[in-house]
Design an enzyme around this catalytic site. Structure first.
Site, PDB file in Angstrom:
ATOM      1  N   LYS A  14       0.816  -1.226   0.000  1.00 34.49           N
ATOM      2  CA  LYS A  14       0.000   0.000   0.000  1.00 34.49           C
ATOM      3  C   LYS A  14       0.841   1.263   0.000  1.00 34.49           C
ATOM      4  O   LYS A  14       0.454   2.261  -0.606  1.00 34.49           O
ATOM      5  CB  LYS A  14      -1.059   0.018   1.100  1.00 34.49           C
ATOM      6  CG  LYS A  14      -0.618  -0.186   2.508  1.00 34.49           C
ATOM      7  CD  LYS A  14      -1.857  -0.256   3.380  1.00 34.49           C
ATOM      8  CE  LYS A  14      -1.540  -0.339   4.853  1.00 34.49           C
ATOM      9  NZ  LYS A  14      -0.435  -1.193   5.254  1.00 34.49           N
ATOM     10  N   ARG A  89      -7.502   1.695  11.526  1.00 36.24           N
ATOM     11  CA  ARG A  89      -7.098   0.298  11.692  1.00 36.24           C
ATOM     12  C   ARG A  89      -7.994  -0.490  12.633  1.00 36.24           C
ATOM     13  O   ARG A  89      -7.736  -1.645  12.888  1.00 36.24           O
ATOM     14  CB  ARG A  89      -5.682   0.250  12.234  1.00 36.24           C
ATOM     15  CG  ARG A  89      -4.679   0.403  11.130  1.00 36.24           C
ATOM     16  CD  ARG A  89      -3.379  -0.205  11.524  1.00 36.24           C
ATOM     17  NE  ARG A  89      -2.548  -0.237  10.363  1.00 36.24           N
ATOM     18  CZ  ARG A  89      -1.235  -0.065  10.394  1.00 36.24           C
ATOM     19  NH1 ARG A  89      -0.632   0.114  11.525  1.00 36.24           N
ATOM     20  NH2 ARG A  89      -0.543  -0.110   9.300  1.00 36.24           N
ATOM     21  N   ARG A 123      12.035  -6.806   3.201  1.00 40.00           N
ATOM     22  CA  ARG A 123      11.948  -5.346   3.170  1.00 40.00           C
ATOM     23  C   ARG A 123      13.161  -4.699   3.853  1.00 40.00           C
ATOM     24  O   ARG A 123      13.589  -5.161   4.910  1.00 40.00           O
ATOM     25  CB  ARG A 123      10.669  -4.966   3.912  1.00 40.00           C
ATOM     26  CG  ARG A 123      10.210  -3.575   3.755  1.00 40.00           C
ATOM     27  CD  ARG A 123       8.723  -3.514   3.770  1.00 40.00           C
ATOM     28  NE  ARG A 123       8.166  -3.642   5.117  1.00 40.00           N
ATOM     29  CZ  ARG A 123       6.878  -3.441   5.381  1.00 40.00           C
ATOM     30  NH1 ARG A 123       6.047  -3.117   4.421  1.00 40.00           N
ATOM     31  NH2 ARG A 123       6.431  -3.580   6.601  1.00 40.00           N
ATOM     32  N   ARG A 156      13.174  -2.806   9.363  1.00 43.51           N
ATOM     33  CA  ARG A 156      12.356  -2.097  10.341  1.00 43.51           C
ATOM     34  C   ARG A 156      12.324  -2.912  11.623  1.00 43.51           C
ATOM     35  O   ARG A 156      12.342  -4.139  11.573  1.00 43.51           O
ATOM     36  CB  ARG A 156      10.926  -1.972   9.799  1.00 43.51           C
ATOM     37  CG  ARG A 156      10.691  -0.728   9.008  1.00 43.51           C
ATOM     38  CD  ARG A 156       9.362  -0.722   8.329  1.00 43.51           C
ATOM     39  NE  ARG A 156       8.220  -1.030   9.203  1.00 43.51           N
ATOM     40  CZ  ARG A 156       6.962  -0.836   8.853  1.00 43.51           C
ATOM     41  NH1 ARG A 156       6.680  -0.327   7.670  1.00 43.51           N
ATOM     42  NH2 ARG A 156       5.976  -1.151   9.656  1.00 43.51           N
ATOM     43  N   ARG A 167       1.121  -8.339  14.001  1.00 47.73           N
ATOM     44  CA  ARG A 167       0.528  -7.368  13.069  1.00 47.73           C
ATOM     45  C   ARG A 167      -0.511  -8.032  12.165  1.00 47.73           C
ATOM     46  O   ARG A 167      -1.564  -7.456  11.897  1.00 47.73           O
ATOM     47  CB  ARG A 167       1.629  -6.696  12.241  1.00 47.73           C
ATOM     48  CG  ARG A 167       2.419  -5.693  13.091  1.00 47.73           C
ATOM     49  CD  ARG A 167       3.821  -5.491  12.576  1.00 47.73           C
ATOM     50  NE  ARG A 167       3.873  -4.751  11.353  1.00 47.73           N
ATOM     51  CZ  ARG A 167       4.883  -4.838  10.476  1.00 47.73           C
ATOM     52  NH1 ARG A 167       5.898  -5.642  10.708  1.00 47.73           N
ATOM     53  NH2 ARG A 167       4.875  -4.111   9.398  1.00 47.73           N
TER      54      ARG A 167
HETATM   55  P1  AMP Z   1       2.820   0.702   9.432  1.00 50.27           P
HETATM   56  O1  AMP Z   1       4.053   1.270   8.847  1.00 50.27           O
HETATM   57  O2  AMP Z   1       1.571   1.239   8.812  1.00 50.27           O
HETATM   58  O3  AMP Z   1       2.841  -0.813   9.462  1.00 50.27           O
HETATM   59  O4  AMP Z   1       2.771   1.184  10.961  1.00 50.27           O
HETATM   60  C1  AMP Z   1       3.808   0.867  11.850  1.00 50.27           C
HETATM   61  C2  AMP Z   1       3.280   0.784  13.270  1.00 50.27           C
HETATM   62  O5  AMP Z   1       2.755   2.072  13.664  1.00 50.27           O
HETATM   63  C3  AMP Z   1       2.128  -0.179  13.494  1.00 50.27           C
HETATM   64  O6  AMP Z   1       2.553  -1.522  13.680  1.00 50.27           O
HETATM   65  C4  AMP Z   1       1.506   0.403  14.761  1.00 50.27           C
HETATM   66  O7  AMP Z   1       2.271   0.099  15.909  1.00 50.27           O
HETATM   67  C5  AMP Z   1       1.625   1.900  14.492  1.00 50.27           C
HETATM   68  N1  AMP Z   1       0.448   2.388  13.762  1.00 50.27           N
HETATM   69  C6  AMP Z   1       0.395   2.871  12.489  1.00 50.27           C
HETATM   70  N2  AMP Z   1      -0.839   3.236  12.156  1.00 50.27           N
HETATM   71  C7  AMP Z   1      -1.618   2.964  13.238  1.00 50.27           C
HETATM   72  C8  AMP Z   1      -3.015   3.106  13.523  1.00 50.27           C
HETATM   73  N3  AMP Z   1      -3.874   3.604  12.637  1.00 50.27           N
HETATM   74  N4  AMP Z   1      -3.448   2.725  14.754  1.00 50.27           N
HETATM   75  C9  AMP Z   1      -2.602   2.245  15.683  1.00 50.27           C
HETATM   76  N5  AMP Z   1      -1.287   2.072  15.479  1.00 50.27           N
HETATM   77  C10 AMP Z   1      -0.790   2.430  14.271  1.00 50.27           C
END
Ligand code: AMP
Length: 213
Positions: A14, A89, A123, A156, A167
């Protein structure tokens, strides 16, 4: 003005698709994960509250996330629209969003878990400029070194086996059910994310009926 949400399981691509869409139509990429990572990298006050939660693969509390999204949208630097990536989310976040904002469509990228697991493990991220790589599709010219700024490529913190499991579980239990909510209220565009990035992007643009650019 075009306003979209992009959703899909971690590693579905995405971020890549949001960036391609933004580049094509002058939209602003609003990525909650990137905002959080920026805070962690810069040791802000917020970082202390979210670092451990992120590293474990769990979701940051709704109040914190909603405040970040509200503040980011209030900046109004998105003259031609935005692609919101990584939010909402779960149901409370979706309800908060639908109460306060309207969108044109939600883009859902579908990829089976086995595929995303492999992609996530491949990644890499430049520790200096933040550019994304993937050892399966977008390898750097020199192993472990960023093509652009020569920074070191790292994984990461939350791209490890255990955090990935958390996740994916969170996605299926908390995020996937809200797609029904969006289907009832808005246009949801579903694309098959197992194809090449260009093919996926073309499909998104066709389904959103965007003009060719
Ligand atoms: P992502 O890069 O989108 O996978 O986000 C990395 C991390 O940020 C996630 O695993 C969560 O810990 C936190 N995070 C990102 N977006 C959200 C959200 N909408 N609600 C809660 N935690 C979030």
């Amino acid at each position: 003005m075009r306003k979209y949400i992009i959703m899909g399981v971690q590693g579905c691509g995405k971020g890549t698709q949001a960036k391609l869409l933004c580049a094509g139509y002058d939209l602003t990429h609003l990525c909650v994960g990137d905002i959080f990572r920026w805070n962690v990298q810069n040791h802000t006050k917020l970082a202390a509250r979210i670092k451990r939660i992120m590293a474990s693969g769990n979701l940051v509390g709704d109040e914190v996330v909603e405040e970040i999204v509200r503040r980011r949208l209030d900046e109004h630097d998105w003259n031609y629209g935005f692609v919101l990536d990584g939010f909402p989310r779960n149901r409370p976040q979706a309800e908060f969003f639908l109460e306060s904002y309207d969108i044109d469509a939600t883009i859902l990228i579908e990829v089976p878990d086995e595929v995303t697991r492999e992609r996530i493990q491949a990644r890499r991220l430049c520790a200096k400029c933040g550019l994304d790589y993937n050892l399966m599709f977008h390898r750097p010219a020199q192993d472990g070194v960023c093509d652009v700024c020569k920074g070191k490529l790292v994984q990461r913190l939350d791209d490890n086996e255990e955090a990935i499991r958390t996740r994916l579980k969170n996605y299926h239990e908390k995020t996937a059910p809200i797609i029904e909510l969006f289907k009832r209220k808005e246009l949801v565009v579903v694309v098959d994310g197992t194809r090449s990035p260009d093919a996926i992007q073309a499909d998104i643009r066709r389904q959103l009926k965007l003009p060719q650019v």
